[in-house]
Design an enzyme around this catalytic site. Structure first.
Site, PDB file in Angstrom:
ATOM      1  CG  ASP A  30      25.177  43.067  55.116  1.00 15.64           C
ATOM      2  OD1 ASP A  30      25.636  43.323  53.993  1.00 15.64           O
ATOM      3  OD2 ASP A  30      23.945  42.931  55.325  1.00 15.64           O
ATOM      4  CB  ILE A  31      21.571  45.712  58.224  1.00 11.11           C
ATOM      5  CG1 ILE A  31      20.586  46.024  59.337  1.00 11.11           C
ATOM      6  CG2 ILE A  31      20.873  45.502  56.894  1.00 11.11           C
ATOM      7  CD1 ILE A  31      19.897  47.372  59.175  1.00 11.11           C
ATOM      8  CG  ASN A  87      27.364  41.380  45.016  1.00 16.81           C
ATOM      9  OD1 ASN A  87      27.889  40.384  44.543  1.00 16.81           O
ATOM     10  ND2 ASN A  87      26.694  41.360  46.154  1.00 16.81           N
ATOM     11  N   GLY A  93      24.283  41.829  40.900  1.00 19.88           N
ATOM     12  CA  GLY A  93      23.431  41.782  42.092  1.00 19.88           C
ATOM     13  C   GLY A  93      23.648  42.939  43.041  1.00 19.88           C
ATOM     14  CD  GLN A  94      26.943  48.192  42.984  1.00 22.02           C
ATOM     15  OE1 GLN A  94      27.290  48.002  41.819  1.00 22.02           O
ATOM     16  NE2 GLN A  94      27.419  49.180  43.717  1.00 22.02           N
ATOM     17  CG  HIS A 100      29.085  47.567  49.119  1.00 19.25           C
ATOM     18  ND1 HIS A 100      28.382  48.321  48.217  1.00 19.25           N
ATOM     19  CD2 HIS A 100      28.514  46.341  49.093  1.00 19.25           C
ATOM     20  CE1 HIS A 100      27.411  47.598  47.677  1.00 19.25           C
ATOM     21  NE2 HIS A 100      27.482  46.375  48.184  1.00 19.25           N
ATOM     22  CG  LEU A 101      35.937  45.168  48.778  1.00 21.21           C
ATOM     23  CD1 LEU A 101      37.354  45.150  49.346  1.00 21.21           C
ATOM     24  CD2 LEU A 101      35.778  44.085  47.711  1.00 21.21           C
TER      25      LEU A 101
HETATM   26  P1  AMP Z   1      24.971  44.636  47.566  1.00 15.24           P
HETATM   27  O1  AMP Z   1      23.744  43.792  47.322  1.00 15.24           O
HETATM   28  O2  AMP Z   1      26.236  43.986  47.160  1.00 15.24           O
HETATM   29  O3  AMP Z   1      24.802  46.017  46.977  1.00 15.24           O
HETATM   30  O4  AMP Z   1      25.093  44.769  49.130  1.00 15.24           O
HETATM   31  C1  AMP Z   1      24.425  45.715  49.896  1.00 15.24           C
HETATM   32  C2  AMP Z   1      24.453  45.217  51.313  1.00 15.24           C
HETATM   33  O5  AMP Z   1      24.110  46.291  52.170  1.00 15.24           O
HETATM   34  C3  AMP Z   1      23.452  44.088  51.595  1.00 15.24           C
HETATM   35  O6  AMP Z   1      24.158  42.932  52.028  1.00 15.24           O
HETATM   36  C4  AMP Z   1      22.576  44.670  52.693  1.00 15.24           C
HETATM   37  O7  AMP Z   1      22.196  43.715  53.657  1.00 15.24           O
HETATM   38  C5  AMP Z   1      23.463  45.746  53.281  1.00 15.24           C
HETATM   39  N1  AMP Z   1      22.776  46.834  53.957  1.00 15.24           N
HETATM   40  C6  AMP Z   1      21.694  47.520  53.522  1.00 15.24           C
HETATM   41  N2  AMP Z   1      21.361  48.485  54.398  1.00 15.24           N
HETATM   42  C7  AMP Z   1      22.258  48.407  55.417  1.00 15.24           C
HETATM   43  C8  AMP Z   1      22.456  49.130  56.639  1.00 15.24           C
HETATM   44  N3  AMP Z   1      21.655  50.148  57.004  1.00 15.24           N
HETATM   45  N4  AMP Z   1      23.483  48.764  57.442  1.00 15.24           N
HETATM   46  C9  AMP Z   1      24.299  47.746  57.089  1.00 15.24           C
HETATM   47  N5  AMP Z   1      24.175  47.033  55.951  1.00 15.24           N
HETATM   48  C10 AMP Z   1      23.166  47.351  55.130  1.00 15.24           C
END
Ligand code: AMP
Ligand code: ZN
Length: 114
Positions: A30-31, A87, A93-94, A100-101
């Site tokens: 995760d970024i 999420n 909170g998605q 994604h998990l």
């Molecule tokens: P969610 O809020 O459950 O939809 O999670 C989305 C996740 O994607 C968040 O934890 C972000 O930090 C992550 N995210 C967004 N952009 C990127 C990216 N380019 N590379 C890796 N993770 C990312």
């Protein structure tokens, strides 16, 4: 989907720190990590969320969980424990609408979530 962030990662258009890859599943860091270990496990094919992916393709649902378990072992948190989060939708909170998990570990995690 052309406008989906995680589809862009699957295509290689956006770089990611990939830790596991099969022909059907990819895991990358995760970024914005929320724990010492924070890895996202996604299907290669676009599905809007994890429950939808499992309903459309039950084997894929199992593959996502198997990949998460493999990531936990590879990241060294399988013994200490970790949390899998999917999420789903607005109240869940998605923010990225490609299934994604989250694999979160490396510290004690509080419960209940906010
Ligand atoms: P969610 O809020 O459950 O939809 O999670 C989305 C996740 O994607 C968040 O934890 C972000 O930090 C992550 N995210 C967004 N952009 C990127 C990216 N380019 N590379 C890796 N993770 C990312
Ligand atoms: Zn997508």
């Amino acid at each position: 989907m052309s406008d989906c962030l995680f589809c862009a990662i699957v295509r290689g258009d956006i770089p990611a720190d990939v830790v596991l890859r099969t022909d059907r599943v990819i895991a990358f860091r995760d970024i914005t990590p929320q724990a010492p270990v924070h890895v996202l496990v996604i299907p290669v094919d676009h599905h809007p969320d994890v429950p939808s992916a499992a309903l459309a393709d039950p084997v894929l649902g199992a593959e996502l969980l198997q990949a998460a378990a493999q990531v936990a072992v590879a990241e060294g948190v399988s013994d200490s424990g970790y949390r899998l989060v999917a999420n789903t939708g607005s109240h869940g909170g998605q923010t990225v609408h490609h299934a994604h998990l989250h694999v979160l570990g490396g510290r004690g995690l509080t419960w209940p979530p906010g």
